[in-house]
Enzyme design. Structure first.
Site, short mmCIF file in Angstrom:
data_model
loop_
_atom_site.label_atom_id
_atom_site.label_comp_id
_atom_site.label_asym_id
_atom_site.label_seq_id
_atom_site.Cartn_x
_atom_site.Cartn_y
_atom_site.Cartn_z
N LYS A 1 0.81 -1.22 0.00
CA LYS A 1 0.00 0.00 0.00
C LYS A 1 0.85 1.27 0.00
O LYS A 1 0.46 2.28 -0.54
CB LYS A 1 -0.92 0.01 1.22
CG LYS A 1 -2.18 -0.80 0.98
CD LYS A 1 -3.13 -0.72 2.14
CE LYS A 1 -4.35 -1.59 1.87
NZ LYS A 1 -4.97 -2.13 3.05
N1 GLU Z 1 -8.23 -7.69 5.65
C1 GLU Z 1 -7.10 -8.50 5.31
C2 GLU Z 1 -6.11 -7.68 4.51
O1 GLU Z 1 -6.48 -6.67 3.94
C3 GLU Z 1 -7.48 -9.72 4.50
C4 GLU Z 1 -8.12 -10.76 5.34
C5 GLU Z 1 -8.46 -12.06 4.64
O2 GLU Z 1 -8.61 -12.12 3.42
O3 GLU Z 1 -8.62 -13.03 5.36
O4 GLU Z 1 -4.95 -8.04 4.45
#
Ligand code: GLU
Length: 279
Positions: A253
């Site tokens: 990011k």
């Molecule tokens: N929210 C997590 C992330 O953005 C991904 C979680 C998942 O896919 O289990 O890295």
């Protein structure tokens, strides 16, 4: 029953090519099996998530040509549900209070980043009461020791990997949650940790296949343990390779030049991007 999968971004920045690959892979898998594709916004960490990032995520995914079921599940709207799960673990003596300072804790990092395994134990009762009386902040940690006792050993836990882990792991995988140590399940500033919210949501949303990058393969080991403790079903896991940039490093990011919105602004089309990614 058809496949049910989800894309679960955290609105802590703009989506990049790696996210696009993940979202498209899940979306196409659902389409290929007349399944359902869900979008979940993982915004439990109010200190890092922003509504404008969430709006940008919806925008970017629509630009990519994805459609998803409404309503979108927003984790910040379901804190009470995660607290019920935590309370269940607490009443069964599976979590303990940890008063280590934030710096000492393995938190504040993205779920895919390396965490130092920590094993601890509840403080002696009097010391704990004194610290609570002084208003010292604490985190709830899952006790691997108590978990092993509750399940009569962690040995038989396994999950099915239909994709592949970072070292090519495939098929039935023995879960090794001990590699992560006593994970933090809740802390003062963020009421619930990623792993707990994810297993609760995957079960509540009926997710049959978790499709995500191989950087989250280790997370499956911990999540398998939580599923066993909370009596939740275990989905099939399909971890996929990570896209890398021209420098050989995976997209992140912080690498703003690669955000989907910048690519779009520079005239790249969604079709060209898909083609580039071999989709
Ligand atoms: N929210 C997590 C992330 O953005 C991904 C979680 C998942 O896919 O289990 O890295």
């Amino acid at each position: 029953m058809g496949l049910v999968t989800r894309f679960a971004p955290s609105p802590t920045g703009y989506l990049h090519r790696g996210h696009a690959y993940s979202a498209l892979t899940a979306f196409e898998a659902a389409r290929a099996r007349s399944g359902r594709f869900l979008l979940r916004i993982e915004d439990i960490d109010a200190t890092r998530c922003r509504p404008d990032y969430e709006a940008a995520i919806l925008d970017d995914l629509a630009w990519l040509g994805l459609t998803w079921e409404e309503p979108v599940r927003r984790q910040s709207e379901h804190m009470a549900t995660y607290h019920t799960a935590l309370e269940d673990l607490r009443q069964r003596g599976l979590v303990y209070r940890c008063f280590r300072t934030r710096r000492e804790l393995d938190i504040g990092r993205a779920p895919h980043e390396h965490q130092t395994p920590f094993r601890g134990a509840p403080l002696p009762r009097l010391e704990e009461e004194a610290r609570l009386a002084r208003g010292e902040p604490f985190a709830w940690r899952l006790s691997l020791e108590a978990a092993a006792e509750a399940l009569s050993g962690l040995e038989p836990l396994s999950f099915f990997e239909a994709g592949s882990g970072p070292a090519g792991e495939q098929g039935w995988i023995r879960a090794c949650p001990d590699l992560a140590g006593d994970i933090v399940l809740a802390r003062k500033d963020v009421g619930v940790a990623y792993h707990l919210a994810v297993v609760v949501d995957d079960a509540l949303q009926g997710v049959s296949d978790v499709i995500r990058g191989e950087d989250l393969f280790e997370a499956a080991h911990v999540q398998r343990l939580l599923q066993a403790l909370l009596g939740l079903p275990t989905p099939t896991y399909r971890h996929h390779r990570l896209l890398t940039g021209p420098d050989g490093k995976r997209y992140a990011k912080r690498d703003k030049a690669q955000s989907l919105r910048d690519l779009r602004a520079s005239g790249v089309t969604a079709a060209a991007l898909r083609h580039d990614m071999g989709l």
